[in-house]
Design a protein around this motif. Structure first.
Motif, PDB file in Angstrom:
ATOM      1  N   PHE A  73      40.474  66.887  47.637  1.00  0.00           N
ATOM      2  CA  PHE A  73      39.606  67.670  48.515  1.00  0.00           C
ATOM      3  C   PHE A  73      38.311  68.030  47.806  1.00  0.00           C
ATOM      4  O   PHE A  73      38.315  68.336  46.601  1.00  0.00           O
ATOM      5  CB  PHE A  73      40.308  68.971  48.943  1.00  0.00           C
ATOM      6  CG  PHE A  73      41.484  68.764  49.857  1.00  0.00           C
ATOM      7  CD1 PHE A  73      41.332  68.883  51.230  1.00  0.00           C
ATOM      8  CD2 PHE A  73      42.734  68.446  49.350  1.00  0.00           C
ATOM      9  CE1 PHE A  73      42.412  68.688  52.084  1.00  0.00           C
ATOM     10  CE2 PHE A  73      43.810  68.248  50.186  1.00  0.00           C
ATOM     11  CZ  PHE A  73      43.659  68.372  51.566  1.00  0.00           C
ATOM     12  N   ASP A  74      37.206  68.001  48.564  1.00  0.00           N
ATOM     13  CA  ASP A  74      35.973  68.595  48.062  1.00  0.00           C
ATOM     14  C   ASP A  74      35.816  69.965  48.719  1.00  0.00           C
ATOM     15  O   ASP A  74      36.658  70.387  49.515  1.00  0.00           O
ATOM     16  CB  ASP A  74      34.765  67.690  48.308  1.00  0.00           C
ATOM     17  CG  ASP A  74      34.532  67.385  49.787  1.00  0.00           C
ATOM     18  OD1 ASP A  74      35.046  68.120  50.659  1.00  0.00           O
ATOM     19  OD2 ASP A  74      33.826  66.401  50.075  1.00  0.00           O
ATOM     20  N   MET A  75      34.731  70.668  48.400  1.00  0.00           N
ATOM     21  CA  MET A  75      34.599  72.024  48.896  1.00  0.00           C
ATOM     22  C   MET A  75      34.517  72.072  50.414  1.00  0.00           C
ATOM     23  O   MET A  75      35.085  72.957  51.066  1.00  0.00           O
ATOM     24  CB  MET A  75      33.349  72.678  48.279  1.00  0.00           C
ATOM     25  CG  MET A  75      33.295  74.184  48.464  1.00  0.00           C
ATOM     26  SD  MET A  75      34.621  75.037  47.577  1.00  0.00           S
ATOM     27  CE  MET A  75      35.758  75.466  48.879  1.00  0.00           C
ATOM     28  N   THR A  76      33.833  71.101  51.004  1.00  0.00           N
ATOM     29  CA  THR A  76      33.681  71.086  52.461  1.00  0.00           C
ATOM     30  C   THR A  76      35.029  70.950  53.151  1.00  0.00           C
ATOM     31  O   THR A  76      35.354  71.702  54.083  1.00  0.00           O
ATOM     32  CB  THR A  76      32.745  69.953  52.901  1.00  0.00           C
ATOM     33  OG1 THR A  76      31.459  70.142  52.305  1.00  0.00           O
ATOM     34  CG2 THR A  76      32.586  69.925  54.403  1.00  0.00           C
ATOM     35  N   THR A  77      35.836  70.008  52.692  1.00  0.00           N
ATOM     36  CA  THR A  77      37.144  69.797  53.333  1.00  0.00           C
ATOM     37  C   THR A  77      38.119  70.911  52.969  1.00  0.00           C
ATOM     38  O   THR A  77      38.951  71.317  53.791  1.00  0.00           O
ATOM     39  CB  THR A  77      37.735  68.436  52.953  1.00  0.00           C
ATOM     40  OG1 THR A  77      37.794  68.321  51.518  1.00  0.00           O
ATOM     41  CG2 THR A  77      36.887  67.304  53.511  1.00  0.00           C
ATOM     42  N   ALA A  78      38.033  71.429  51.762  1.00  0.00           N
ATOM     43  CA  ALA A  78      38.937  72.507  51.354  1.00  0.00           C
ATOM     44  C   ALA A  78      38.723  73.748  52.211  1.00  0.00           C
ATOM     45  O   ALA A  78      39.678  74.462  52.534  1.00  0.00           O
ATOM     46  CB  ALA A  78      38.723  72.845  49.883  1.00  0.00           C
ATOM     47  N   LYS A  79      37.485  73.993  52.618  1.00  0.00           N
ATOM     48  CA  LYS A  79      37.186  75.173  53.423  1.00  0.00           C
ATOM     49  C   LYS A  79      37.652  75.026  54.876  1.00  0.00           C
ATOM     50  O   LYS A  79      37.595  75.993  55.638  1.00  0.00           O
ATOM     51  CB  LYS A  79      35.683  75.473  53.375  1.00  0.00           C
ATOM     52  CG  LYS A  79      35.232  76.168  52.106  1.00  0.00           C
ATOM     53  CD  LYS A  79      35.804  77.587  51.984  1.00  0.00           C
ATOM     54  CE  LYS A  79      35.196  78.365  50.831  1.00  0.00           C
ATOM     55  NZ  LYS A  79      35.765  79.735  50.720  1.00  0.00           N
ATOM     56  N   THR A  80      38.125  73.836  55.261  1.00  0.00           N
ATOM     57  CA  THR A  80      38.687  73.664  56.603  1.00  0.00           C
ATOM     58  C   THR A  80      40.174  74.022  56.633  1.00  0.00           C
ATOM     59  O   THR A  80      40.766  74.142  57.711  1.00  0.00           O
ATOM     60  CB  THR A  80      38.519  72.218  57.111  1.00  0.00           C
ATOM     61  OG1 THR A  80      39.335  71.342  56.313  1.00  0.00           O
ATOM     62  CG2 THR A  80      37.064  71.784  57.049  1.00  0.00           C
ATOM     63  N   LEU A  81      40.787  74.180  55.463  1.00  0.00           N
ATOM     64  CA  LEU A  81      42.209  74.492  55.393  1.00  0.00           C
ATOM     65  C   LEU A  81      42.467  75.942  55.819  1.00  0.00           C
ATOM     66  O   LEU A  81      41.735  76.852  55.435  1.00  0.00           O
ATOM     67  CB  LEU A  81      42.728  74.298  53.968  1.00  0.00           C
ATOM     68  CG  LEU A  81      42.622  72.907  53.356  1.00  0.00           C
ATOM     69  CD1 LEU A  81      43.089  72.937  51.905  1.00  0.00           C
ATOM     70  CD2 LEU A  81      43.431  71.900  54.158  1.00  0.00           C
ATOM     71  N   ASP A  82      43.504  76.135  56.581  1.00  0.00           N
ATOM     72  CA  ASP A  82      43.985  77.480  56.879  1.00  0.00           C
ATOM     73  C   ASP A  82      45.008  77.816  55.799  1.00  0.00           C
ATOM     74  O   ASP A  82      46.072  77.201  55.732  1.00  0.00           O
ATOM     75  CB  ASP A  82      44.636  77.520  58.262  1.00  0.00           C
ATOM     76  CG  ASP A  82      45.061  78.921  58.687  1.00  0.00           C
ATOM     77  OD1 ASP A  82      45.468  79.714  57.802  1.00  0.00           O
ATOM     78  OD2 ASP A  82      44.988  79.227  59.881  1.00  0.00           O
ATOM     79  N   VAL A  83      44.696  78.789  54.940  1.00  0.00           N
ATOM     80  CA  VAL A  83      45.584  79.110  53.829  1.00  0.00           C
ATOM     81  C   VAL A  83      46.279  80.464  54.033  1.00  0.00           C
ATOM     82  O   VAL A  83      46.804  81.041  53.072  1.00  0.00           O
ATOM     83  CB  VAL A  83      44.821  79.085  52.485  1.00  0.00           C
ATOM     84  CG1 VAL A  83      44.199  77.714  52.260  1.00  0.00           C
ATOM     85  CG2 VAL A  83      43.758  80.180  52.417  1.00  0.00           C
ATOM     86  N   GLY A  84      46.310  80.929  55.294  1.00  0.00           N
ATOM     87  CA  GLY A  84      46.952  82.202  55.578  1.00  0.00           C
ATOM     88  C   GLY A  84      48.095  82.131  56.558  1.00  0.00           C
ATOM     89  O   GLY A  84      49.071  82.874  56.446  1.00  0.00           O
TER      90      GLY A  84
END
Length: 255
Positions: A73-84
């Motif tokens: 993952f790069d930052m753009t794709t990582a920020k699309t993850l729901d981690v909650g």
């Protein structure tokens, strides 16, 4: 004041307040603060584009809405993850925190941080340390930062980057204390040992303390079973729910 002696707490919130919030998130750290936890323990590693993020596992499956290795993952794709949402629906929409975002929050809240350099299999410890450590040292004062790792190369790199032990409190993480612990700690000019409380022996604890190092134990959530370790000289417990220990700390009577 000598290093952390005057302000270090007996309890540290593991991955933020991870018993009640999704681990290693901004929300978990805010929750720790609201519950009165003065210090948090968090993990840092790198995305594929080199961005340091607060994350524990080598992959994202356990704590997010997707699958895959973190380094893909790069930052753009990582920020699309729901981690909650994996933790509870009310945390849906929580996003992965960058190290910079987390350090800014910790500074804003006035918390202390035990930052673990998390070197998962196949990842480069030197690159992780060279990327993460200068940012942490720049953002937080020495008395509110301990940097730890299981990885010897990460620890060596950290000490090379900051040779002054009064500028960098370095913690040695072990499942089981090695026989050569004195030599390792002396070579790295270490500040503390971070050990699995279930595998620690009383003789080891007393020897560590007699040698002048701080002693933290992870990850304990049973204050009654942990109670004898305070008598051994343990300085702090790293817990998913530090409030469990409120009436079982040194100087406190159990109720």
């Amino acid at each position: 004041m000598t290093r952390l002696e005057a302000i270090h707490p007996h309890t540290i919130a593991h991955r933020g307040l991870s018993a009640h919030f999704p681990e290693n998130t901004l929300t978990a750290v805010r929750g720790a603060y609201r519950c009165g936890c003065p210090w948090v323990e968090l993990d840092v590693q790198l995305l594929g584009d080199g961005t340091p993020v607060i994350w524990h596992d080598p992959g994202v499956r356990r704590c997010s809405s997707r699958r895959g290795k973190l380094f893909t993952f790069d930052m753009t794709t990582a920020k699309t993850l729901d981690v909650g949402a994996w933790f509870h629906p009310r945390f849906a929409g929580e996003r992965m925190a960058t190290l910079e975002e987390m350090l800014d929050l910790i500074n804003e809240l006035g918390l202390g941080l035990n930052l673990e350099l998390k070197v998962n299999r196949g990842r480069d410890p030197r690159t992780l340390t060279e990327t993460s450590l200068p940012m942490a040292l720049d953002k937080l004062p020495t008395e509110r930062l301990v940097v730890s790792s299981f990885n010897r190369q990460a620890l060596h790199t950290a000490r090379q980057l900051e040779p002054d032990p009064h500028r960098l409190n370095l913690g040695l993480l072990y499942d089981k204390l090695p026989k050569e612990w004195r030599e390792i700690a002396s070579h790295l000019n270490a500040y503390s040992f971070h050990l699995d409380w279930r595998r620690l022996k009383e003789k080891q604890a007393r020897e560590i303390k007699a040698t002048g190092y701080r002693l933290f134990c992870y990850t304990a959530n049973d204050p009654i079973a942990f109670a004898p370790l305070w008598q051994w000289g343990v300085d702090a417990v790293i817990s998913d729910d530090p409030d469990l220990f409120a009436h079982y700390l040194p100087g406190k009577a159990a109720t």
